[in-house]
Enzyme design. Structure first.
Site, PDB file in Angstrom:
ATOM      1  N   ASP A 125       0.649  -1.164   0.081  1.00 49.38           N
ATOM      2  CA  ASP A 125       0.000   0.025   0.028  1.00 49.38           C
ATOM      3  C   ASP A 125       0.789   1.246  -0.084  1.00 49.38           C
ATOM      4  OD1 ASP A 125      -2.032   1.738   0.104  1.00 49.38           O
ATOM      5  OD2 ASP A 125      -3.269   0.853   1.976  1.00 49.38           O
ATOM      6  N   HIS A 132      -7.400  -1.064   9.070  1.00 49.42           N
ATOM      7  CA  HIS A 132      -6.425  -0.454   8.022  1.00 49.42           C
ATOM      8  C   HIS A 132      -6.880   0.898   7.907  1.00 49.42           C
ATOM      9  CE1 HIS A 132      -4.066  -0.925   4.329  1.00 49.42           C
ATOM     10  NE2 HIS A 132      -4.900   0.260   3.922  1.00 49.42           N
ATOM     11  N   CYS A 164      -4.394   5.330  -2.695  1.00 47.66           N
ATOM     12  CA  CYS A 164      -4.961   4.308  -3.472  1.00 47.66           C
ATOM     13  C   CYS A 164      -5.297   4.830  -4.944  1.00 47.66           C
ATOM     14  CB  CYS A 164      -6.482   4.002  -2.687  1.00 47.66           C
ATOM     15  SG  CYS A 164      -7.502   2.785  -3.849  1.00 47.66           S
TER      16      CYS A 164
HETATM   17 ZN    ZN Z   1      -5.006   1.222   2.246  1.00 51.50          ZN
END
Ligand code: ZN
Length: 292
Positions: free
Chosen positions: A13, A203, A236
């Site tokens: 990520d 998260h 993202c």
């Molecule tokens: Zn994330």
């Protein structure tokens, strides 16, 4: 002694959206640094189409070079094709993804939530046959770039689908970084009523600096797994405007200050962060990919 599980997601990520290329050798150095500091669980990559997320196109050689290291490596897989690559790479644990938001799910995965979940049931079955641990992650569990605030019932719907598949853990992700303690409490309490002994992980992305307040609330309601990234890196690619992840060092310090045992060395963690940031600051160009 009370403890929590820290899952560092920096290599996946944290880097999937980075503005500079990070060579495999530096990703290995990052993962080794995390392991030396005491972070045993690391989400190391995602088995997605290389043209979707070019910075993760090195998933196969990366995992191959981790074989000699003794950590709990996790990879994100979006579908059966990704799972098959994960199985041949020999990774022991996978994270699956579906969104609580219908429009984010369509933008991220190109299909509806119901179709995604039906496909993930098959992926879970195959992963279990291969002896893997499976976590079902629910992105946009708080808000969505297209739909705004997401109701808890939608998060619950996805969680219940995962639980029916028999996943080993579920995770709620604040993709946009807009979660607040009241919203965390509402979702965790609801999920606690259905999850039994299945662990729940959180998260967080940290847009407003509310990340640790959210962690404190989640901890109070029984969450003992947290996904974080060094230097708060990350975003993202399919959620325009998403904020970086909650910072690994901040989270570890927060728990240590509360006398919650975390066997992680903050100095080694800081050294790992400094090395990674120096690589990113060089803004390396990615090598040209072979069209074949
Ligand atoms: Zn994330």
């Amino acid at each position: 002694m009370e403890t929590v599980k820290i899952i560092d997601v920096t290599p996946r990520d944290g880097l999937q959206d980075a503005s500079g290329y990070v060579p495999v050798s530096e990703k290995i150095a990052l993962i080794e640094g995390l392991l030396k500091a005491g972070v045993r669980s690391v989400e190391v990559t995602a088995f997605v189409r290389p043209d979707w997320i070019p910075l993760l196109a090195d998933a196969d050689p990366l995992v191959d070079q981790l074989r000699h290291l003794d950590g709990e490596w996790i990879a994100l897989v979006p579908n059966e094709r990704g799972l098959k690559r994960a199985i041949s790479a020999g990774i022991p644990a996978v994270t699956l993804v579906a969104s609580a938001s219908e429009s984010h799910n369509k933008s991220n995965l190109n299909r509806s939530r119901v179709d995604t979940l039906a496909a993930l049931a098959r992926v879970t079955e195959l992963a279990h046959q291969a002896g893997m641990q499976v976590k079902g992650a629910i992105s946009t569990s708080f808000s969505c770039p297209f739909e705004g605030e997401i109701p808890t019932k939608d998060v619950l719907m996805v969680a219940e689908a995962y639980l029916r598949m028999g996943v080993d853990a579920i995770g709620i992700a604040d993709t946009m970084g807009t979660a607040n303690p009241a919203a965390v409490k509402e979702r965790v309490k609801e999920l606690n009523t259905v999850r039994g002994k299945v662990p729940l992980s959180l998260h967080l992305h940290d847009r407003f600096g509310w990340g640790l307040a959210n962690v404190a609330m989640a901890y109070e309601y029984g969450v003992r797994e947290y996904e974080v990234a060094l230097a708060g890196l990350g975003g993202c690619p399919y959620a325009p405007g998403a904020a970086g992840n909650l910072d690994t060092e901040k989270l570890v310090e927060f728990f240590i200050a509360q006398k919650i045992f975390i066997p992680i060395d903050l100095n080694l963690l800081a050294a790992t962060r400094v090395r990674l940031l120096s690589v990113l600051s060089r803004k390396l160009a990615a090598p040209v990919m072979d069209e074949n």
